[in-house]
Design a protein around this motif. Structure first.
Motif, PDB file in Angstrom:
ATOM      1  N   UNK A 185       0.860  -1.176   0.000  1.00 37.85           N
ATOM      2  CA  UNK A 185       0.000   0.000   0.000  1.00 37.85           C
ATOM      3  C   UNK A 185       0.903   1.235   0.000  1.00 37.85           C
ATOM      4  N   UNK A 186       0.710   2.114  -0.968  1.00 35.46           N
ATOM      5  CA  UNK A 186       1.572   3.286  -1.132  1.00 35.46           C
ATOM      6  C   UNK A 186       0.718   4.548  -1.116  1.00 35.46           C
ATOM      7  N   UNK A 187       1.065   5.485  -0.247  1.00 39.85           N
ATOM      8  CA  UNK A 187       0.401   6.782  -0.207  1.00 39.85           C
ATOM      9  C   UNK A 187       1.379   7.835  -0.707  1.00 39.85           C
ATOM     10  N   UNK A 188       1.008   8.506  -1.803  1.00 39.88           N
ATOM     11  CA  UNK A 188       1.836   9.568  -2.368  1.00 39.88           C
ATOM     12  C   UNK A 188       1.230  10.905  -1.953  1.00 39.88           C
ATOM     13  N   UNK A 189       2.011  11.722  -1.240  1.00 39.98           N
ATOM     14  CA  UNK A 189       1.525  12.986  -0.697  1.00 39.98           C
ATOM     15  C   UNK A 189       2.352  14.119  -1.287  1.00 39.98           C
ATOM     16  N   UNK A 190       1.712  14.960  -2.091  1.00 37.66           N
ATOM     17  CA  UNK A 190       2.397  16.089  -2.714  1.00 37.66           C
ATOM     18  C   UNK A 190       2.371  17.263  -1.739  1.00 37.66           C
ATOM     19  N   UNK A 191       3.460  17.457  -1.027  1.00 40.07           N
ATOM     20  CA  UNK A 191       3.500  18.493   0.004  1.00 40.07           C
ATOM     21  C   UNK A 191       3.779  19.876  -0.563  1.00 40.07           C
ATOM     22  N   UNK A 192       3.785  19.995  -1.891  1.00 41.33           N
ATOM     23  CA  UNK A 192       3.764  21.315  -2.526  1.00 41.33           C
ATOM     24  C   UNK A 192       2.349  21.880  -2.540  1.00 41.33           C
ATOM     25  N   UNK A 193       1.357  21.018  -2.324  1.00 38.57           N
ATOM     26  CA  UNK A 193      -0.039  21.437  -2.341  1.00 38.57           C
ATOM     27  C   UNK A 193      -0.334  22.259  -1.086  1.00 38.57           C
ATOM     28  N   UNK A 194      -0.771  23.505  -1.231  1.00 40.42           N
ATOM     29  CA  UNK A 194      -0.987  24.361  -0.048  1.00 40.42           C
ATOM     30  C   UNK A 194      -2.123  23.892   0.854  1.00 40.42           C
ATOM     31  N   UNK A 195      -2.955  22.960   0.364  1.00 43.52           N
ATOM     32  CA  UNK A 195      -4.049  22.449   1.188  1.00 43.52           C
ATOM     33  C   UNK A 195      -3.589  21.352   2.144  1.00 43.52           C
ATOM     34  N   UNK A 196      -2.347  20.863   1.965  1.00 49.21           N
ATOM     35  CA  UNK A 196      -1.882  19.706   2.722  1.00 49.21           C
ATOM     36  C   UNK A 196      -0.758  20.067   3.680  1.00 49.21           C
TER      37      UNK A 196
END
Length: 288
Positions: free
Chosen positions: A63-74
């Motif tokens: 199970x892989x979660x990819x989190x784009x921390x460039x997104x200002x909502x995250x």
């Protein structure tokens, strides 16, 4: 008339996830993909699930979660049980830990277990910074070698003991982690060769954080990985640096289901239930 012999075999699976394809292309981990699923958890967060046969001939589920921390909502937050901001002897399963800090405008959209911890005292094995407060600066042993941090400007960081010594006042959150798996896109030599359920994290050059859980200790479901194999997987995903987190029965992978407003554990923890933990990493969205 002679009957034609029918040859049967496994049907080829259309690969849907670019991560699955990257792992196939650049590692020797996968012999055959049985199922490949990718979906959007929320804006900037994607989950990829891979069910496959390993090159060793074992059933596997990753199970892989990819989190784009460039997104200002995250944002990424380290959390203690019951939302504590000081060290305590409390432990809490990941779904309850997530529910405790989840609220409108501060939605938990993903979470994994974090540092190794003493199961009698709940004290984490590595360092600890919560809400900018440095709660622990000591390391349990040589395997407590790394940490994941979030700078006060929100940027993520994966570092070593030496990095923490020089940067510790600059973090809002920092939780310890285990052996360094990948450094500067290069696999690191591992002395632990055991195959176990694993949780790990990797950070790309462009600040995408990957959280990975592989199930294990269940022959027909999934059989776990070595540290080297986990490093290979995270390097294939593009991680510049990657570290091992607590594993075994602690390995837990949770998301907010995009089809219903519920926090859902996606993997099958090897204890048969969600183990009470000492801390966790939460992916937070500012959605209502």
């Amino acid at each position: 008339a002679r009957c034609k012999k029918t040859v049967t075999g496994p049907r080829p699976v259309k690969i849907l996830s670019p991560l699955t394809q990257a792992i196939l292309d650049s590692t020797q981990l996968i012999s055959q993909v049985f199922r490949d699923t990718i979906f959007q958890v929320t804006d900037g967060v994607k989950e990829t699930d891979i069910q496959y046969l390993s090159m060793k001939g074992y059933a596997m589920r990753v199970f892989i979660l990819a989190v784009d921390l460039n997104n200002p909502k995250l944002s990424l937050e380290g959390v203690l049980p019951y939302g504590e901001t000081q060290l305590s002897s409390l432990m809490q399963p990941l779904p309850e830990m997530a529910s405790y800090v989840d609220s409108a405008g501060h939605r938990v959209v993903g979470a994994v277990n974090a540092d190794f911890f003493d199961r009698s005292t709940a004290v984490p094995r590595g360092i600890l910074v919560i809400d900018g407060n440095i709660l622990k600066t000591t390391w349990y042993n040589d395997r407590s070698a790394t940490f994941i941090g979030v700078f006060k400007d929100g940027n993520p960081f994966i570092g070593t003991r030496q990095d923490f010594d020089s940067l510790k006042t600059k973090f809002t959150y920092a939780l310890g982690s285990g052996p360094l798996l990948v450094d500067h896109h290069e696999l690191q030599l591992q002395t632990d060769l055991t195959t176990e359920p694993r949780t790990a994290a990797g950070l790309t050059d462009d600040e995408v954080m990957y959280f990975v859980v592989v199930d294990g200790r269940n022959f027909y479901w999934s059989n776990g990985m070595t540290l080297t194999e986990m490093g290979e997987l995270l390097r294939a995903c593009g991680s510049e640096r990657a570290v091992n987190l607590d594993g075994g029965g602690s390995s837990t992978f949770l998301i907010r289901n995009p089809l219903a407003p519920v926090l859902q554990v996606r993997n099958m923890p090897s204890d048969g239930s969600n183990r009470p933990l000492g801390d966790g990493w939460m992916v937070i969205s500012n959605q209502p």
